[in-house]
Design a protein around this motif. Structure first.
Motif, PDB file in Angstrom:
ATOM      1  N   VAL A   2       0.832  -1.204   0.000  1.00  0.00           N
ATOM      2  CA  VAL A   2       0.000   0.000   0.000  1.00  0.00           C
ATOM      3  C   VAL A   2       0.870   1.259   0.000  1.00  0.00           C
ATOM      4  O   VAL A   2       1.736   1.432   0.856  1.00  0.00           O
ATOM      5  CB  VAL A   2      -0.933   0.019   1.233  1.00  0.00           C
ATOM      6  CG1 VAL A   2      -1.797   1.278   1.226  1.00  0.00           C
ATOM      7  CG2 VAL A   2      -1.798  -1.234   1.264  1.00  0.00           C
ATOM      8  N   THR A   3       0.644   2.128  -0.977  1.00  0.00           N
ATOM      9  CA  THR A   3       1.290   3.442  -1.022  1.00  0.00           C
ATOM     10  C   THR A   3       0.190   4.506  -1.098  1.00  0.00           C
ATOM     11  O   THR A   3      -0.992   4.187  -1.275  1.00  0.00           O
ATOM     12  CB  THR A   3       2.219   3.578  -2.248  1.00  0.00           C
ATOM     13  OG1 THR A   3       1.433   3.627  -3.439  1.00  0.00           O
ATOM     14  CG2 THR A   3       3.207   2.420  -2.328  1.00  0.00           C
ATOM     15  N   LYS A   4       0.582   5.752  -1.001  1.00  0.00           N
ATOM     16  CA  LYS A   4      -0.408   6.830  -1.096  1.00  0.00           C
ATOM     17  C   LYS A   4      -1.115   6.825  -2.444  1.00  0.00           C
ATOM     18  O   LYS A   4      -2.294   7.188  -2.536  1.00  0.00           O
ATOM     19  CB  LYS A   4       0.273   8.189  -0.875  1.00  0.00           C
ATOM     20  CG  LYS A   4       0.684   8.456   0.568  1.00  0.00           C
ATOM     21  CD  LYS A   4       1.292   9.832   0.713  1.00  0.00           C
ATOM     22  CE  LYS A   4       1.696  10.116   2.155  1.00  0.00           C
ATOM     23  NZ  LYS A   4       2.323  11.448   2.306  1.00  0.00           N
ATOM     24  N   LEU A   5      -0.414   6.423  -3.481  1.00  0.00           N
ATOM     25  CA  LEU A   5      -0.986   6.475  -4.821  1.00  0.00           C
ATOM     26  C   LEU A   5      -1.931   5.329  -5.128  1.00  0.00           C
ATOM     27  O   LEU A   5      -2.820   5.473  -5.964  1.00  0.00           O
ATOM     28  CB  LEU A   5       0.134   6.503  -5.872  1.00  0.00           C
ATOM     29  CG  LEU A   5       0.908   7.815  -5.991  1.00  0.00           C
ATOM     30  CD1 LEU A   5       2.011   7.682  -7.038  1.00  0.00           C
ATOM     31  CD2 LEU A   5      -0.018   8.973  -6.351  1.00  0.00           C
ATOM     32  N   ASN A   6      -1.741   4.177  -4.497  1.00  0.00           N
ATOM     33  CA  ASN A   6      -2.606   3.046  -4.851  1.00  0.00           C
ATOM     34  C   ASN A   6      -3.594   2.653  -3.754  1.00  0.00           C
ATOM     35  O   ASN A   6      -4.459   1.803  -3.976  1.00  0.00           O
ATOM     36  CB  ASN A   6      -1.774   1.823  -5.268  1.00  0.00           C
ATOM     37  CG  ASN A   6      -0.941   1.239  -4.132  1.00  0.00           C
ATOM     38  OD1 ASN A   6      -1.236   1.409  -2.957  1.00  0.00           O
ATOM     39  ND2 ASN A   6       0.116   0.526  -4.481  1.00  0.00           N
ATOM     40  N   LYS A   7      -3.484   3.254  -2.575  1.00  0.00           N
ATOM     41  CA  LYS A   7      -4.374   2.886  -1.473  1.00  0.00           C
ATOM     42  C   LYS A   7      -5.831   3.127  -1.865  1.00  0.00           C
ATOM     43  O   LYS A   7      -6.215   4.230  -2.277  1.00  0.00           O
ATOM     44  CB  LYS A   7      -4.040   3.680  -0.221  1.00  0.00           C
ATOM     45  CG  LYS A   7      -4.861   3.262   0.996  1.00  0.00           C
ATOM     46  CD  LYS A   7      -4.433   4.002   2.259  1.00  0.00           C
ATOM     47  CE  LYS A   7      -5.225   3.513   3.454  1.00  0.00           C
ATOM     48  NZ  LYS A   7      -4.824   4.202   4.702  1.00  0.00           N
ATOM     49  N   GLY A   8      -6.637   2.090  -1.753  1.00  0.00           N
ATOM     50  CA  GLY A   8      -8.042   2.189  -2.069  1.00  0.00           C
ATOM     51  C   GLY A   8      -8.368   2.062  -3.541  1.00  0.00           C
ATOM     52  O   GLY A   8      -9.534   1.928  -3.915  1.00  0.00           O
ATOM     53  N   LYS A   9      -7.348   2.087  -4.399  1.00  0.00           N
ATOM     54  CA  LYS A   9      -7.573   1.930  -5.842  1.00  0.00           C
ATOM     55  C   LYS A   9      -7.573   0.452  -6.193  1.00  0.00           C
ATOM     56  O   LYS A   9      -8.511  -0.054  -6.780  1.00  0.00           O
ATOM     57  CB  LYS A   9      -6.517   2.684  -6.630  1.00  0.00           C
ATOM     58  CG  LYS A   9      -6.626   4.205  -6.479  1.00  0.00           C
ATOM     59  CD  LYS A   9      -5.575   4.921  -7.298  1.00  0.00           C
ATOM     60  CE  LYS A   9      -5.698   6.430  -7.151  1.00  0.00           C
ATOM     61  NZ  LYS A   9      -4.640   7.152  -7.906  1.00  0.00           N
ATOM     62  N   TYR A  10      -6.496  -0.238  -5.847  1.00  0.00           N
ATOM     63  CA  TYR A  10      -6.487  -1.674  -6.071  1.00  0.00           C
ATOM     64  C   TYR A  10      -5.841  -2.461  -4.947  1.00  0.00           C
ATOM     65  O   TYR A  10      -5.771  -3.684  -4.999  1.00  0.00           O
ATOM     66  CB  TYR A  10      -5.837  -2.030  -7.422  1.00  0.00           C
ATOM     67  CG  TYR A  10      -4.380  -1.645  -7.565  1.00  0.00           C
ATOM     68  CD1 TYR A  10      -3.365  -2.510  -7.166  1.00  0.00           C
ATOM     69  CD2 TYR A  10      -4.012  -0.433  -8.139  1.00  0.00           C
ATOM     70  CE1 TYR A  10      -2.038  -2.177  -7.316  1.00  0.00           C
ATOM     71  CE2 TYR A  10      -2.684  -0.094  -8.291  1.00  0.00           C
ATOM     72  CZ  TYR A  10      -1.700  -0.968  -7.894  1.00  0.00           C
ATOM     73  OH  TYR A  10      -0.384  -0.625  -8.049  1.00  0.00           O
ATOM     74  N   VAL A  11      -5.365  -1.786  -3.903  1.00  0.00           N
ATOM     75  CA  VAL A  11      -4.837  -2.489  -2.725  1.00  0.00           C
ATOM     76  C   VAL A  11      -5.305  -1.810  -1.449  1.00  0.00           C
ATOM     77  O   VAL A  11      -5.708  -0.644  -1.449  1.00  0.00           O
ATOM     78  CB  VAL A  11      -3.290  -2.558  -2.731  1.00  0.00           C
ATOM     79  CG1 VAL A  11      -2.780  -3.375  -3.897  1.00  0.00           C
ATOM     80  CG2 VAL A  11      -2.670  -1.176  -2.735  1.00  0.00           C
ATOM     81  N   SER A  12      -5.245  -2.572  -0.377  1.00  0.00           N
ATOM     82  CA  SER A  12      -5.562  -2.075   0.957  1.00  0.00           C
ATOM     83  C   SER A  12      -4.993  -3.068   1.956  1.00  0.00           C
ATOM     84  O   SER A  12      -4.632  -4.190   1.593  1.00  0.00           O
ATOM     85  CB  SER A  12      -7.081  -1.957   1.156  1.00  0.00           C
ATOM     86  OG  SER A  12      -7.677  -3.248   1.109  1.00  0.00           O
ATOM     87  N   ILE A  13      -4.926  -2.669   3.210  1.00  0.00           N
ATOM     88  CA  ILE A  13      -4.461  -3.586   4.243  1.00  0.00           C
ATOM     89  C   ILE A  13      -5.398  -4.780   4.350  1.00  0.00           C
ATOM     90  O   ILE A  13      -4.964  -5.913   4.549  1.00  0.00           O
ATOM     91  CB  ILE A  13      -4.338  -2.859   5.598  1.00  0.00           C
ATOM     92  CG1 ILE A  13      -3.094  -1.970   5.585  1.00  0.00           C
ATOM     93  CG2 ILE A  13      -4.243  -3.855   6.746  1.00  0.00           C
ATOM     94  CD1 ILE A  13      -1.775  -2.717   5.484  1.00  0.00           C
TER      95      ILE A  13
END
Length: 257
Positions: free
Chosen positions: A49-60
């Motif tokens: 998870v990075t700021k750019l992909n969080k909630g777009k295609y990955v999450s904890i």
């Protein structure tokens, strides 16, 4: 740290992604493909998870679900292939739940003046990044990129280094920048010099070939030759995002080891 060197390099693939992040097929599909191709070990990995992909295609939550799924698949296929559960930690990873069998250390983005930019989404976004963050200076961008690459083992405690020269993804014909330019060469050489001391393998990554961006794998030949000259360790990987690309072109590129 897992031993990646003692096994036949053509019998393992430790870098691939699935429907849990940005891949096309399920973890089980990837494992079955590895079995079909005669591999002895398969490592299925999750993008962190990075700021750019969080909630777009990955999450904890997806990261945790992926790890649980992989535990089930390990048991299911233990008599056919060694299955390992990995994560590709970015230099700019913001959170992870941990507990993976191995870590790939990579740099996919740059944070410049408080803004995050993705390096490898498309040629247009890469050009826009260089224009906005580096006033069109591709060598300044490369210097910043390789500073992060040089520190990726410290930052991620990885088991191997992912696509060290990912910045060349959209530069197949060198129409964006000259990869023989002294500033570019000095930048990657400085990164390799720092990284080889860790004894962590570099991957020979065929992912950009299978996705149509390059005709040869990362690292580009001068970088690969320098890694070898400096005594760096190497492994093969496909960075596949689809089951048909597991162990992609291993027979062709094993000569680079």
């Amino acid at each position: 740290m897992i031993d990646l060197i003692s096994i036949d390099p053509t019998k393992q693939d430790m870098h691939m992604h699935t429907t849990f992040c940005d891949g096309k097929d399920s973890p089980e599909d990837m494992i079955l493909s590895a079995i079909d191709k005669g591999l002895q070990r398969v490592g299925v990995s999750f993008h962190s998870v990075t700021k750019l992909n969080k909630g777009k295609y990955v999450s904890i939550e997806k990261e945790q679900a992926f790890r649980e799924t992989m535990q089930t698949l390990k048991a299911k296929y233990k008599d056919k292939i060694e299955v390992l559960c990995g994560i590709e930690l970015d230099y700019y990873t913001i959170e992870t739940s941990g507990g993976f069998d191995y870590i790939i250390g990579s740099v996919h983005q740059l944070n410049v003046n408080g803004k995050c930019y993705q390096l490898d989404t498309s040629k247009k976004t890469f050009i826009d990044l260089v224009k906005e963050a580096f006033n069109g200076d591709y060598y300044a961008c490369a210097e910043e990129y390789y500073k992060r690459v040089a520190d990726v083992v410290n930052k991620t405690n990885c088991d191997f280094i992912g696509h060290i020269d990912l910045i060349t993804k959209f530069n197949k014909d060198q129409n964006l920048f000259d990869q023989n330019h002294p500033r570019y060469v000095n930048a990657w050489k400085d990164a390799v010099d720092k990284l080889v001391g860790f004894g962590v393998p570099f991957e020979i990554n065929s992912g950009a070939i299978s996705r149509g961006y390059q005709d040869i794998p990362y690292p580009m030949p001068p970088v690969l030759d320098y890694i070898k000259k400096k005594g760096g360790k190497l492994i093969l990987s496909s960075d596949s995002h689809a089951k048909e690309n597991v162990a992609y072109q291993y027979d062709k590129w094993k000569c680079l080891l």
